[in-house]
Each structure stands twice: as structure tokens, then as C-alpha cells.
Design a protein around this motif. Structure first.
Motif, mmCIF file in Angstrom:
data_model
loop_
_atom_site.group_PDB
_atom_site.id
_atom_site.type_symbol
_atom_site.label_atom_id
_atom_site.label_comp_id
_atom_site.label_asym_id
_atom_site.label_seq_id
_atom_site.Cartn_x
_atom_site.Cartn_y
_atom_site.Cartn_z
ATOM 1 N N HIS A 50 -48.724 23.866 1.369
ATOM 2 C CA HIS A 50 -47.644 24.952 0.670
ATOM 3 C C HIS A 50 -49.066 25.856 0.347
ATOM 4 C CE1 HIS A 50 -45.014 27.672 -0.037
ATOM 5 N NE2 HIS A 50 -44.939 27.177 -1.873
ATOM 6 N N ARG A 319 -50.567 29.741 8.763
ATOM 7 C CA ARG A 319 -49.863 28.576 8.351
ATOM 8 C C ARG A 319 -51.943 28.011 8.507
ATOM 9 N NH1 ARG A 319 -48.925 24.171 7.812
ATOM 10 N NH2 ARG A 319 -48.221 21.742 9.382
ATOM 11 N N ASN B 98 -47.559 23.893 -9.595
ATOM 12 C CA ASN B 98 -46.699 24.910 -9.289
ATOM 13 C C ASN B 98 -46.223 24.015 -7.967
ATOM 14 O OD1 ASN B 98 -44.763 26.408 -10.595
ATOM 15 N ND2 ASN B 98 -46.703 27.799 -10.723
ATOM 16 N N CYS B 99 -46.686 23.340 -7.714
ATOM 17 C CA CYS B 99 -46.691 22.611 -6.167
ATOM 18 C C CYS B 99 -44.945 21.648 -6.130
ATOM 19 C CB CYS B 99 -47.447 21.848 -5.834
ATOM 20 S SG CYS B 99 -49.301 22.305 -5.507
ATOM 21 N N TYR B 100 -44.668 22.085 -5.441
ATOM 22 C CA TYR B 100 -43.284 21.482 -5.153
ATOM 23 C C TYR B 100 -43.281 20.194 -5.418
ATOM 24 C CZ TYR B 100 -44.518 20.543 -0.730
ATOM 25 O OH TYR B 100 -45.525 20.313 1.348
ATOM 26 N N PRO C 111 -39.866 21.384 2.794
ATOM 27 C CA PRO C 111 -40.825 22.036 1.822
ATOM 28 C C PRO C 111 -41.514 23.073 3.391
ATOM 29 C CG PRO C 111 -41.739 20.406 1.764
ATOM 30 C CD PRO C 111 -41.156 20.075 3.128
ATOM 31 N N LEU C 112 -41.534 22.604 4.062
ATOM 32 C CA LEU C 112 -42.648 23.855 4.643
ATOM 33 C C LEU C 112 -41.733 24.589 5.104
ATOM 34 C CD1 LEU C 112 -45.942 22.836 5.637
ATOM 35 C CD2 LEU C 112 -45.722 23.234 3.646
ATOM 36 N N ALA C 117 -40.647 26.242 -0.040
ATOM 37 C CA ALA C 117 -41.197 25.649 -1.366
ATOM 38 C C ALA C 117 -40.444 25.862 -2.605
ATOM 39 C CB ALA C 117 -42.111 25.733 -0.897
ATOM 40 N N GLY C 118 -40.106 26.903 -2.955
ATOM 41 C CA GLY C 118 -39.798 26.988 -4.581
ATOM 42 C C GLY C 118 -40.783 27.017 -5.142
ATOM 43 N N GLY C 119 -41.162 27.698 -6.262
ATOM 44 C CA GLY C 119 -42.655 27.937 -6.901
ATOM 45 C C GLY C 119 -43.606 28.306 -6.284
#
Lengths: 361, 145, 126
Positions: A50, A319, B98-100, C111-112, C117-119
């Protein structure tokens, strides 16, 4: 039924003397014999896929932080993928510099793994020796890149730090110095009888099993699979001659010796690359936000590393997927562990060179 | 300073725990234990058992899965104990803050006494941090009597 | 998305074992599984293989709730890849349980997926 009743469960990790990183192996034991194993990972999961997709320019910096042992391979793989998306040709000079730096990182990583195996089987002296030789390379890398761990030399389109003539000389001199030291180390690993007793025939991983578990890198080469992505010729590997180092035994000893021999092979490759360094720019400029997708692969110290990148013409990437070598090698422990003795477990686990930050990302 | 305290001061045992690091700082912590940097000259030995340890070297941002383990380790360590956050990630969470799946720096979970900056923290800086921790530790032993 | 396409996709999800086996029988080596959430609210699954030094793949799109056949029994190396997809995207693989990377109740679920995912994550200076 009696043997089942006596089965005990022992958790290994996440914090354990034999592990550098947090991973938990749940062992089912009958007396001293391991009859079952279960992996519990994710202690190191930060959410890199992410984070890397948020800004492809900042990801040049961030992708090195996926793993500190193979950081340069990560950034080379990422930049190679982005270059494929942009459709630019990287100058030969940059490709050779990448090759040289990747080989350095392979040496530091393999020496770490070798030292780690030595320590796990109780040979602390050899662990110290491996790290002593490793420091030579760490210091050379520091002189070349300005950093010991994260070299930060790559940009999309080439390298941002050139290797000057004095540095090339430095590389040449240091390699001459390091080679006899590595040969001495190789002699110890090959001949030492106590080390041999702990590693010969332990942690068997035959070729058919290795094929079905899709292992990569030294783990599969030690089981007789002659597969090395470097032969496909990414970066400047098409310019150098080498043959993958393969052994047939598939035990800890084979995995150890493949790594040891590869360290010396890296010295050869670096010496072969140095005179090839052409004059000219070390990077090309890329413009605009790209669109498209690419698979990028490099041979990291632990095996094939793949990035899948899909860009959508914006700062964010649609992605980005990392397939790290450890993600394939670590689960293979489930095939190696059953049947072994409890005392051999640390040696076997360490012999696949588990890189948990790569596995979990 | 009494005999026991003097002896303790010369054998600060280390516990190293990786809470989600990229391995860069872990390697430098390991480099500390090996011939070139060799912190054993201060009496520091790496011990995997928290009950034997005096100084916790923590590397990496704390991931959600490691949070409880870290707290657990800290509680098991007997006092006076010190926590050294090794590297930018352990100090603040740095690029991962800040990673989830990341709680942030080590100080979000347990109290930290010494912060060592750097990405990755250089062995020289780590030695500096360790020496600083030793002087703090001495002070704390005196307070505790 | 039309019904016809959905029909096609549903068969693709069942077909995966056949196609996977076809690649293996042709001497390819499985590299990895890439999952991607498309803009039109489907999952795209890309099975990547090494075919004599080149990356070859087969890919198909499925609706979010579609169950996919697992290939882990054919090929244990694919197990982690599938568990990862279950964890990070919530793709429904038959008989594959979540919990590889994430801790229930603490980490955000799937989360993906887009907007989950937030943040901001991975905030780098400069």
C-alpha cells in the motif's frame, strides 16, 4: 495412540536466540523428533504494498526499506520495472554499476547467512569470522555509496551516484584483498568436521519437493535445480560469463556451500565488470507520469525477486506487488522440518535464510 | 557504589528484539557484537532471555502483531531496565509512521530512555547510544539503592 | 458488467485448476499471484509463471463475491500466495483461511481494497 498422547508442542519465537527477526514456528514433537510444524508469520507486516503505491517517485526511496539485507536488489528491481513502464533504455554504465553493487550486496547477505548458520549450529567463532570479512565489504560499500545498508544509488533511469576512477581502483584493490580471506573461509566451511557433522544430511529437501514448493535461489540450487535469474541477463549480467552454482545434496551443508561458492563467484563477476565500465552518462531523464504494466525480476541473494507494477498515469500506482524470494522459501520449512531432531531445528530454519521483513512486507 | 552495583555495571546484558524493522538496524546491532565494533568490551552480551537482560535494543516501527509481544518482553525484564530505540523507525516510526499495520515508534508502546537516530543507525551511533544508556543505568541503580 | 461476462468469469474461476495445471505440465514454474481491484468493482487475478526465462501469465476478472478454486493441493508453493490474497483483499479461495499477516481486531480488514487502508502510509520527506 500412546505416541500421540506424548506429543508436545513447542513454540519457537517470535523472539528467539537463533532468529534475527520475529517469526514463530510451532513444533509438534514426539520425544525429540519433530512430527509437525506450523508457521505463524506477519510480525513484520507493515503494509509496504500500500505504502509503495502512493507515490512512485518517493517509492524509489521507500522500496529500499522493504528489506535492509537486499535493499539494493529491491530498488534495482523497482527501478527496472518503472523503466520498463516508461520504455527507456538505461545506459550501460548504470547497468554495470548496478551489477557491481548487487554483487556486493549478495556477498554481505551470504556472509550474514553463513555466519548465522554457523551460530545456529553452535560455532560462534566462525560466526565472528564471517562478520569480520563482511565488514570489509560493508566498509567498501560505505566508501562507494556513502551508506552501509541502504545505498540509495538508484533512480528511475539509471544511478545517481557514479563510480569514479579512484573508486574503481579502490574496488579492484579491495577485491584482491578479500578473495584470499573468502577462500580461507571457504576452506573452513568445506572441511571443518564438527560443522560437517551438524550439517551433512540434515534438513533434506529433495529436488521434486523443491520443485513443488516453488523455492528459489540458493535453496533450490542446493537441491539440484540449475536456476538463476541472472542467466536471463537483467542489468549487465548478459555481459559477464558465469554458470549457476548447483549442488545435489539438498541438505544444510549444500545450502551453506552454494552460498559460500557464490561469494567467490561475486568477486569474479565484479572483477569482470570493472574493465567493462564505459564512459558516458550514468542515467537518463524520464518525463511525465507513465502508464502501463511491467513484470520486473532480479536475482536477489535469496532468489528470484519479482515486482509487478501497474501505473495509471498519475503519482499513485494502480497496483504494485512484490513477490519476494523469502515468501517462497520460508513456507518450504514445513516440508523440511518434519522428521528432524529438535536440536537441528535452528540450523534448518536458518539455512533457508529466512528474511521475515521480505516475507511479511 | 557497592560491590554488586560495580559488578552489574560491567555486565549490561542486551536483549535485541525486532518489532517490524527492515533489518537494516538489526544488522548493525549484530555488527556491534562482532569483531570490528565489539561491544563485549563494555561487558555487553546478547541474551535472548528477557529475564537475563538489562538493556533492550529495539529496532523497527512496532507492528500491530508485535505490540503485545514487545509489552510482554518489557514486563518480563527485571529492573533497573533501559530501552534503547535503535534507528529512525524505532524512534518515531519514520517512513512507516502512517502505514496501516504500524502503531508508530517504540515509545507508543513502552517507555524509551535513549533514541538513536539514523537509517540505518550506524554502529558508531549505536555504541554512543549504548554508552549513554549505561550512564543512565548507573544513575538509576543509585536511585534504587 | 453484463450477465454474459459474469457467466464467463464464473467459469474462469472454476477453470483455474485446469489452466494452472496446463502451465505446470508445459514445464513452467509458478512465480506468484497478483490480485488487483479494478475500477469496475471486480478482482483481477494474474497467475504469473516463468516460461524459459520469460514471464508468462494467465489472468481473469471475477466479481468480488465469487469463490475461486484453490490450487494449493496441486502445488503447495501456491499456498502462501493464496493466503496472502485472502488476507489483503478478501478474495474467497475455497478452503483457504485468513490470518497470514493480519491480526483480527487490530489491523484493518482487507487493507489493499480501494479506500480501506486508512492513513496515508509511507510518508516520505521530499
Amino acid at each position: 495412540m500412546t505416541s500421540l498422547a506424548r506429543a508436545t508442542v513447542i513454540p519457537f519465537g517470535p523472539q528467539h536466540a537463533a532468529f534475527l527477526e520475529p517469526v514463530n514456528v510451532r513444533l509438534v514433537l514426539e520425544e525429540e523428533k519433530v512430527v509437525g510444524a506450523e508457521l505463524n508469520q506477519g510480525y513484520n507486516h507493515r503494509g509496504m504494498e500500500h505504502a509503495l503505491s502512493l507515490d512512485y517517485k518517493k517509492s524509489q526511496y521507500l522500496c529500499e526499506r522493504v528489506c535492509g539485507i537486499c535493499s539494493y536488489h529491491h530498488s534495482s528491481c523497482y527501478c527496472q520495472g518503472m523503466e520498463a513502464v516508461y520504455g527507456v533504455e538505461v545506459p550501460m554504465r548504470a547497468r554495470l554499476i548496478r551489477t557491481i553493487m548487487m554483487e556486493y550486496q549478495r556477498m554481505t547477505s551470504h556472509l550474514l547467512a553463513l555466519g548465522h548458520i554457523a551460530e545456529a549450529v553452535g560455532y560462534e567463532n566462525l560466526f565472528m569470522q564471517c562478520f569480520r570479512e563482511r565488514e570489509f565489504i560493508m566498509m567498501l560499500v560505505n566508501r562507494l555509496s556513502g551508506n552501509r545498508v541502504h545505498y540509495s544509488m538508484n533512480v528511475i533511469g539509471g544511478v545517481k551516484r557514479d563510480v569514479g576512477p579512484e573508486q574503481a581502483k579502490d574496488v579492484e584493490v579491495t577485491m584482491k584483498e578479500v578473495r584470499p580471506r573468502l577462500e580461507e573461509l571457504q576452506r573452513v566451511f568445506r572441511r571443518d568436521s564438527t560443522l560437517g557433522k551438524r550439517t551433512h544430511g540434515v534438513g533434506r529437501f529433495p529436488r521434486p519437493t523443491a520443485e513443488s514448493w516453488a523455492t528459489v535461489g540458493p535453496v533450490s540450487r542446493a537441491s539440484g535445480i540449475p536456476r538463476d535469474i541472472r542467466q536471463d541477463g537483467f542489468a549487465a549480467y548478459s555481459e559477464v560469463k558465469f554458470a549457476p552454482i548447483v549442488r545435489e545434496e539438498g541438505d544444510i551443508y549444500a545450502r551453506m556451500m552454494v552460498r559460500m561458492d557464490e561469494c567467490l563467484q561475486s568477486v569474479d563477476i565484479i572483477e569482470e565488470c570493472l574493465p567493462l565500465l564505459p564512459d558516458g552518462p550514468a542515467a537518463v531523464q524520464v518525463k511525465g507520469h507513465p502508464t502501463g504494466e511491467a513484470f520486473s525480476r532480479v536475482e536477489a541473494p535469496r532468489g528470484e525477486l519479482m515486482y509487478y507494477i501497474r501505473a495509471k498515469g498519475a503519482v499513485e500506482l494502480d497496483r504494485i506487488k512484490l513477490r519476494t524470494p523469502a515468501l517462497m522459501n520460508v513456507p518450504a520449512l514445513l516440508a523440511m522440518l518434519p522428521g528432524c531432531q529438535l536440536a537441528d531445528v535452528p540450523g534448518i530454519v536458518v539455512s533457508v535464510d529466512p528474511c521475515i521483513c521480505c516475507t511479511d512486507r | 557504589m557497592g560491590l554488586v552495583q560495580g559488578a552489574r555495571k560491567r555486565s549490561p546484558w542486551i536483549l535485541h528484539f525486532d518489532t517490524g524493522s527492515c533489518n537494516g538496524c538489526d544488522l548493525e546491532v549484530w555488527a556491534l557484537l562482532t569483531p570490528r565494533y565489539d561491544v563485549e568490551r563494555f561487558g555487553a552480551v546478547n541474551k535472548a532471555n528477557p529475564k537475563h537482560a538489562d538493556i533492550l535494543l529495539i529496532t523497527g516501527p512496532v507492528t500491530r502483531k508485535c505490540e503485545d509481544r514487545l509489552r510482554n518482553l518489557y514486563e518480563q525484564t527485571s529492573g533497573p531496565k533501559l530501552v534503547v530505540a535503535c534507528g529512525d523507525c524505532a524512534s518515531t516510526g519514520a517512513p512507516f509512521h502512517n502505514c496501516y499495520n504500524v502503531c508508530g515508534g517504540v515509545d507508543k508502546v513502552i517507555p524509551v530512555d535513549v533514541y538513536v537516530p539514523g537509517c540505518a543507525a550506524r554502529p558508531e551511533a549505536l555504541i554512543d547510544g549504548l554508552v549513554l544508556a549505561l550512564s543512565l543505568w548507573e544513575k538509576r541503580m543509585e536511585e534504587e539503592g | 458488467m453484463t450477465t454474459e461476462e459474469t457467466q464467463l468469469d464464473r467459469s474462469a474461476a472454476v477453470d483455474v485448476r485446469q489452466r494452472f495445471k496446463g502451465f505446470l505440465d508445459a514445464g513452467s514454474r509458478f512465480i506468484g499471484l497478483v490480485v488487483r481491484e479494478s475500477e469496475d468493482g471486480t478482482f483481477e487475478l494474474i497467475y504469473a509463471f516463468d516460461q524459459g526465462g520469460k514471464v508468462a501469465d494467465f489472468r481473469f476478472s471475477i466479481p468480488l463475491d465469487q469463490e475461486v478454486d484453490s490450487v494449493a493441493d496441486l502445488y503447495p508453493g501456491a499456498m502462501t500466495a493464496e493466503r496472502e490474497a485472502v488476507d489483503l483483499f478478501g478474495v474467497r479461495f475455497k478452503g483457504v483461511r485468513p490470518g497470514l499477516f493480519l491480526v483480527e481486531g487490530k489491523s484493518p480488514a482487507e487493507p489493499l481494497r480501494k479506500g480501506r487502508a486508512g492513513g496515508k502510509g509511507g510518508d516520505v520527506p521530499g
